[in-house]
Scaffold this active site. Structure first.
Site, mmCIF file in Angstrom:
data_model
loop_
_atom_site.group_PDB
_atom_site.id
_atom_site.type_symbol
_atom_site.label_atom_id
_atom_site.label_comp_id
_atom_site.label_asym_id
_atom_site.label_seq_id
_atom_site.Cartn_x
_atom_site.Cartn_y
_atom_site.Cartn_z
ATOM 1 N N CYS A 250 17.058 -23.025 32.694
ATOM 2 C CA CYS A 250 17.343 -22.214 31.502
ATOM 3 C C CYS A 250 16.746 -22.983 30.330
ATOM 4 O O CYS A 250 16.883 -24.214 30.262
ATOM 5 C CB CYS A 250 18.856 -22.081 31.340
ATOM 6 N N CYS B 196 12.505 -17.465 28.132
ATOM 7 C CA CYS B 196 13.866 -17.293 28.651
ATOM 8 C C CYS B 196 13.750 -16.963 30.129
ATOM 9 O O CYS B 196 13.122 -15.956 30.494
ATOM 10 C CB CYS B 196 14.523 -16.139 27.875
HETATM 11 N N1 DGL Z 1 17.571 -19.464 27.452
HETATM 12 C C1 DGL Z 1 17.733 -18.442 28.392
HETATM 13 C C2 DGL Z 1 17.230 -18.788 29.766
HETATM 14 O O1 DGL Z 1 16.264 -19.513 29.884
HETATM 15 C C3 DGL Z 1 18.938 -17.563 28.349
HETATM 16 C C4 DGL Z 1 20.259 -18.155 28.311
HETATM 17 C C5 DGL Z 1 21.297 -17.093 28.088
HETATM 18 O O2 DGL Z 1 21.226 -16.433 27.049
HETATM 19 O O3 DGL Z 1 22.154 -16.918 28.956
HETATM 20 O O4 DGL Z 1 17.736 -18.326 30.764
#
Ligand code: DGL
Length: 262
Positions: free
Chosen positions: A184, A74
């Site tokens: 993301c 993430c």
């Molecule tokens: N998948 C995550 C990222 O790479 C988080 C997305 C989220 O929960 O806002 O930032």
């Protein structure tokens, strides 16, 4: 403590599955423990303190299950929490950051777009990376508000998604970027739709393969790689609705798996 010899992965939801896929393809001998904190998604709209707190809870859970490495799959959690996690846990960590460096190097027009969460784009880690690698390019940044929720809710292919994507991509098209960084881990799920809405010459760039290579390197460095070729079971812990997660893992068919509630 349970020792699992697995690689731990966490994300605010199913976005980290795009990283899990790269990891599993590169290291089929490894087993994985995945935490999808879907009840708390999106992380990108939360304060740094809240993201740190949730990242500690996820990491503690993985460490209690005896993982040998934690992949913070993430961007938002990496930018907000990885420094504190490294200070607090002895387990090695691999984080993920938007692929600005390769995009800047490959861009012939020196115009790059980045789509990421508010948390990532406002973070000091992102600004440090930009200062190091992005100074010679024109960068068009865009917060992808709402995209993660639609993916988590199973509305990835919907008119609401098309409308949001059109709105977010137009400034990139207008600035004539030739590389678009998907900052993301949820966004690689949208690759086809983004490609359909943007000119052919725009390359989409993400960090999934680089993260998998870094994880492999670290395991070798710590002599933690698993060489037993027997097929391994992967375990997914989810605290929200698990049907979207299930559909992807089932479709990819990378390994036997089970889903538990968190
Ligand atoms: N998948 C995550 C990222 O790479 C988080 C997305 C989220 O929960 O806002 O930032």
């Amino acid at each position: 403590m349970i020792t699992s010899n697995s690689i731990g992965i966490f994300d605010s939801g199913i976005g980290g599955l795009t990283i899990y896929k790269e990891l599993k393809q590169l290291m089929p001998n490894e087993s994985f423990l995945y935490v999808a904190d879907s009840n708390n998604a999106p992380y990108g709209e939360k304060t740094d303190d809240e993201i740190k707190r949730l990242s500690f809870v996820n990491t503690q859970f993985l460490v209690d299950h005896g993982v040998k490495l934690v992949v913070v799959a993430c961007n938002t959690a990496t930018t907000a929490a990885i420094k504190s996690l490294r200070k607090s846990f002895s387990t090695p960590f691999v984080g993920i950051e938007p692929a600005i460096k390769p995009a800047a190097e490959q861009s012939t027009r020196k115009k790059v777009g980045i789509l990421a969460t508010k948390g990532t784009l406002n973070s000091s880690l992102f600004h440090e990376t930009y200062q190091r690698f992005g100074k010679d390019i024109e960068l068009t940044t865009q917060v992808g508000s709402g995209l993660v929720q639609l993916i988590e809710n199973g509305n990835m292919y919907s008119s609401a998604m098309t409308e949001l994507l059109k709105r977010y991509l137009q400034p990139m098209i207008d600035s004539e970027v030739d590389h678009l960084v998907l900052g993301c881990t949820h966004y690689p799920f949208l690759k086809d739709q983004i490609q359909a809405l943007t000119p052919k010459e725009i390359e989409l760039v993400d960090s999934g393969k680089a993260v998998a290579k870094q994880a492999e390197r670290l395991l070798r460095q710590y002599a933690l790689s698993n060489s037993d070729p027997e097929t391994k079971l992967d375990t997914f812990f989810v605290n929200g609705v698990d049907n979207v997660l299930y559909q992807f893992i089932k479709k990819w068919d990378l390994a036997p798996f089970k889903i538990n509630s968190l």
